[in-house]
Design an enzyme around this catalytic site. Sequence first.
Site, short mmCIF file in Angstrom:
data_model
loop_
_atom_site.label_atom_id
_atom_site.label_comp_id
_atom_site.label_asym_id
_atom_site.label_seq_id
_atom_site.Cartn_x
_atom_site.Cartn_y
_atom_site.Cartn_z
N LYS A 81 0.86 -1.20 0.00
CA LYS A 81 0.00 0.00 0.00
C LYS A 81 0.88 1.23 0.00
CE LYS A 81 -3.32 -2.45 2.81
NZ LYS A 81 -3.16 -2.76 4.24
N GLY A 99 -2.32 -7.07 8.36
CA GLY A 99 -2.89 -8.35 7.92
C GLY A 99 -1.84 -9.27 7.29
P1 ADP Z 1 0.03 -5.29 5.63
O1 ADP Z 1 -1.24 -6.03 5.29
O2 ADP Z 1 0.90 -6.08 6.55
O3 ADP Z 1 -0.23 -3.90 6.11
P2 ADP Z 1 0.41 -4.59 2.83
O4 ADP Z 1 -1.00 -4.99 2.60
O5 ADP Z 1 0.76 -3.16 2.66
O6 ADP Z 1 0.89 -5.13 4.27
O7 ADP Z 1 1.39 -5.35 1.83
C1 ADP Z 1 1.49 -6.75 1.79
C2 ADP Z 1 1.75 -7.23 0.38
O8 ADP Z 1 2.83 -6.55 -0.21
C3 ADP Z 1 2.09 -8.69 0.32
O9 ADP Z 1 1.00 -9.38 -0.26
C4 ADP Z 1 3.36 -8.75 -0.54
O10 ADP Z 1 3.31 -9.75 -1.53
C5 ADP Z 1 3.37 -7.38 -1.20
N1 ADP Z 1 4.71 -6.95 -1.59
C6 ADP Z 1 5.81 -6.85 -0.82
N2 ADP Z 1 6.87 -6.43 -1.54
C7 ADP Z 1 6.44 -6.27 -2.81
C8 ADP Z 1 7.07 -5.87 -4.02
N3 ADP Z 1 8.37 -5.56 -4.08
N4 ADP Z 1 6.31 -5.82 -5.13
C9 ADP Z 1 5.00 -6.14 -5.08
N5 ADP Z 1 4.33 -6.51 -3.97
C10 ADP Z 1 5.06 -6.58 -2.85
MG MG Z 2 -2.44 -6.11 3.58
#
Ligand code: ADP
Ligand code: MG
Length: 396
Positions: A197, A350
């Site tokens: 995000k 999440g």
């Molecule tokens: P959280 O739910 O813990 O707040 P987010 O929803 O922001 O975290 O991000 C989680 C997602 O980010 C994961 O599904 C992961 O696959 C993705 N992600 C991490 N690094 C990358 C990247 N370099 N490019 C694309 N997606 C990524």
């Molecule tokens: Mg998430």
Amino acid sequence: MDGALRVKRMTDQELAGKRVLIREDLNVPVADGKVTSDARIRAALPTIQLAVRAGARVMVMSHLGRPVEGAFDPAQSLAPVAERLTELLGTKVRLVRDWLDGVEIAPGEVVLCENVRFNAGEKKDDEALSRRMAALCDVFVMDAFGTAHRAEASTHGVARYAPIACAGPLLAGELEALGKALEHPKRPLVAIVAGSKVSTKLTVLEALTRKVDKLIVGGGIANTFIAAAGHKVGRSLMEADLIPEAKRLMEAARARGGEIPVPTDVVVADRFAADAEADVRRVDAVGEGEMILDIGPDTAERLAGILKEAGTIVWNGPVGVFEFDQFGEGTRVLAEAIAASPAFSIAGGGDTLAAVDKYEVADRISYVSTGGGAFLEFLEGRTLPAVAMLESRAQG
Ligand code: ADP
Ligand code: MG
């Protein structure tokens, strides 16, 4: 701030025979009609059990996904949640489709109100809807930390009009644990902000850099910083509009004598897929058609070294596409460094929790939070609107 919560607590209320409406965050992943990760349901369980044991008539409400307001959509029904909740509680949890005009419940019984986001006016914190929710209960319990940063009818408006509005044990516990850790954190305080995000998270970094001693970025956020450092990022997830903001943050960190470490090596692929081949590259050698899907091994080692020296660690967001093993090494190395560190550590979000589960570090992290966005806003030092409402109701 003295750290004490200025809210009423569910545990101080007389609940026997009362109609108790509890807002939980049961927004869990569902696939083929089944709950695939029940961490949030399990987290809410003690609150529900406490109300049941006190002899309350328990109504639980939650959102699930982002349905269009004003219509029932079976694909976003809480039916799978009701089923899982029934299993975990060991007693039948009735799912009620139309609940705004009142629900018949016996003392000690639990009903689950269908997805709050099916109600027109939910997201806008509509007054009429909030009043209808409030009229359902004698006591409203806000227990959903994960949605406390949003002022919506079921998190905020209902608390204004309910006869009594208080914090449930899960919410109170989250606020206390995070407050304690972040009010006088053991230094250095290191934050990891990563994940996908990008725009919502990158915009909180400004405030965050004033609270933390070291900021580690990963995922799509790191990609934006890599681009801001002048490197090509190919087709990577990033936010071009925020490159100037990333540059400003890097300069501000430097002016304070620190830095936001930009990856020196990365893991790339030519497509986003479970079977995509992973290649390690220097950060200045990413090809035009490639996507950066993880931090590289040198970077992971360097960041693990920073975590080793930390007094407090807060972690939101996986640093790579950890769902695919070949892009999960960066997240695994950092998760293990956090687990091994003597620092007080907090993880929230999440997908972050899914990573914590995958790498089996939950029992070596000091505090696992159910919140993602709420967690970052709390960290930033913002008052969460749903909590502010409980505070104002505690004063009258
Ligand atoms: P959280 O739910 O813990 O707040 P987010 O929803 O922001 O975290 O991000 C989680 C997602 O980010 C994961 O599904 C992961 O696959 C993705 N992600 C991490 N690094 C990358 C990247 N370099 N490019 C694309 N997606 C990524
Ligand atoms: Mg998430």
